[in-house]
Design an enzyme around this catalytic site. Structure first.
Site, short mmCIF file in Angstrom:
data_model
loop_
_atom_site.label_atom_id
_atom_site.label_comp_id
_atom_site.label_asym_id
_atom_site.label_seq_id
_atom_site.Cartn_x
_atom_site.Cartn_y
_atom_site.Cartn_z
N CYS A 206 -11.38 -1.50 4.27
CA CYS A 206 -11.16 -0.87 5.58
C CYS A 206 -10.28 0.35 5.39
O CYS A 206 -9.40 0.63 6.18
CB CYS A 206 -10.54 -1.86 6.57
SG CYS A 206 -8.94 -2.49 6.07
N ALA B 108 -8.82 -14.41 2.89
CA ALA B 108 -7.93 -14.69 4.03
C ALA B 108 -7.89 -13.50 5.00
O ALA B 108 -7.91 -12.35 4.54
CB ALA B 108 -6.53 -15.00 3.52
C1 LIG Z 1 -8.88 -7.10 3.67
S1 LIG Z 1 -8.08 -8.60 3.44
C2 LIG Z 1 -9.40 -9.75 3.52
C3 LIG Z 1 -9.89 -10.06 4.89
C4 LIG Z 1 -10.90 -11.19 4.90
N1 LIG Z 1 -12.02 -10.92 4.01
C5 LIG Z 1 -11.43 -11.49 6.28
O1 LIG Z 1 -12.51 -11.03 6.63
O2 LIG Z 1 -10.76 -12.21 7.03
C6 LIG Z 1 -7.70 -8.59 1.75
C7 LIG Z 1 -7.18 -9.89 1.22
O3 LIG Z 1 -7.00 -9.74 -0.19
C8 LIG Z 1 -5.97 -10.58 -0.58
N2 LIG Z 1 -5.52 -10.14 -1.92
C9 LIG Z 1 -4.54 -9.27 -2.24
N3 LIG Z 1 -4.47 -9.11 -3.58
C10 LIG Z 1 -5.44 -9.89 -4.11
C11 LIG Z 1 -5.87 -10.16 -5.43
N4 LIG Z 1 -5.28 -9.58 -6.48
N5 LIG Z 1 -6.88 -11.04 -5.60
C12 LIG Z 1 -7.47 -11.64 -4.55
N6 LIG Z 1 -7.09 -11.43 -3.28
C13 LIG Z 1 -6.10 -10.56 -3.05
C14 LIG Z 1 -4.93 -10.43 0.51
O4 LIG Z 1 -4.09 -11.55 0.56
C15 LIG Z 1 -5.82 -10.31 1.75
O5 LIG Z 1 -5.92 -11.53 2.40
#
Ligand SMILES: C[S@@+](CC[C@H](N)C(=O)[O-])C[C@H]1O[C@@H](n2cnc3c(N)ncnc32)[C@H](O)[C@@H]1O
Length: 332
Positions: A259, A138
């Protein structure tokens, strides 16, 4: 590294309200950033005190021919620079008041991202027909880029653990005409218990402290920064890498990106995975973007696996946020 970080960290779990706390947090961040990039503190401060301009990506899945899309961009050509290392993308530097036609966005022909976000997807090099997992997906910028590069003909699993972020993921993937996608909401650190492998390619664009987005001109952007958070995310990232590697096909490719700047969230989790999985190795991140520098092979007196020199850090600049990208290959 995590143990080391905790000992050194004057971190707090809650944002400090005192000006002195904010000043020491800023100084600690600056000192670390200068050390990570081997720069003076003055140079590091300049690097982290600039706004980041956005970039535009053409989305072929919307059905409009590239030529007509480019023709529609013509009136704004002076403010758009084609990105040589990413086909179908432009850096945007529009004059004040310059706004691209809304229709491009409403129809899903165009998507705006920071150009650093293109690098992990290009390093993943997704191919049509493959089974691909995007573990932290997301709001879907990178998932949609994967779908675009594979012409909607890869089987993509877009996962995100935070339920509140799943509606946005659905919305973005719908808007950008991504069809061959399964959306799931599992914790990435246990993903091997929820999904069946194998996957040809896996992207872990991990949850991180997001230091790349810090702008030192805005003190609020450091409000939640602490060594404790860095250590906490480092632990999560290690677990996600380990769980995801179990789902990777022999011969498959896994890309890890963040990031953020902290070695505890970048080189250290990659080092741990390499040290525990003899079948995993690192391959060069072969993207011709400017400002890509080798990842660190040492930090705070600790040596990392020398193969980390294949991973890349993105030096922050006007168009690129600080990023980290490592590309693994599983033996097979
Ligand atoms: C850097 S963002 C990702 C951005 C996405 N890849 C994009 O390009 O739009 C990191 C994501 O990891 C999710 N997240 C947080 N903890 C997590 C977990 N334990 N397992 C999987 N996803 C997780 C968050 O909700 C967040 O949306």
């Amino acid at each position: 590294m995590a143990r080391n970080a905790k000992r050194k960290g004057a971190g707090r779990s809650k944002p400090s309200r005192s000006g002195r706390g904010a000043a020491s947090r800023r100084q600690q961040f600056l000192t670390r950033t200068a050390r990570v990039f081997d720069l003076s503190e003055t140079a590091a401060e300049q690097l982290m005190s600039q706004g980041r301009r956005q970039s535009l990506r053409f989305n072929p899945l919307a059905g409009a021919p590239r030529a007509s899309f480019e023709a529609a961009l013509a009136p704004w050509a002076d403010g758009l620079t084609p990105i040589e290392w990413c086909d179908g993308a432009w850096h945007m530097d529009l004059p004040p008041g310059g706004v691209l036609p809304e229709d491009m966005f409403v129809s899903g022909q165009a998507f705006i991202q920071n150009a650093s976000s293109f690098i992990p997807v290009l390093a993943l090099d997704p191919q049509p027909g493959e089974r691909i997992l995007d573990l932290c997906a997301a709001p879907g910028g990178k998932t949609s880029h994967i779908a675009a590069l594979t012409g909607n003909s890869a089987e993509i699993w877009a996962n995100d653990a935070l339920p509140a972020r799943l509606p946005k993921l659905h919305e973005v993937l719908d808007l950008l005409h991504v069809q061959t996608v399964e959306i799931t909401g599992h914790p990435g650190q246990f993903i091997d218990r929820f999904l069946e492998g194998p996957f040809d390619r896996i992207l872990i664009d991990a949850q991180c402290t997001g230091e790349g987005m810090i702008d030192l001109r805005r003190p609020a952007s450091l409000r939640y920064w602490s060594m404790e958070r860095i250590a906490e995310y480092g632990r999560l990232q290690r677990k996600m890498l380990s769980a995801a590697a179990k789902l990777l096909k022999p011969g498959g490719v896994m890309v890890y990106s963040t990031c953020t700047i902290a070695p505890e969230e970048n080189e250290a989790p990659v080092h741990t995975l390499l040290s525990r999985n003899a079948d995993m190795t690192l391959e060069p991140v072969d993207i011709a973007a400017p400002g890509l520098i080798p990842a660190r092979t040492r930090w705070e007196g600790e040596a990392f696996d020398p193969r980390l020199s294949h991973a890349r850090r993105v030096l922050p600049s006007a168009f690129l946020e600080a990023f980290f990208v490592a590309r693994f290959r599983k033996a097979g």
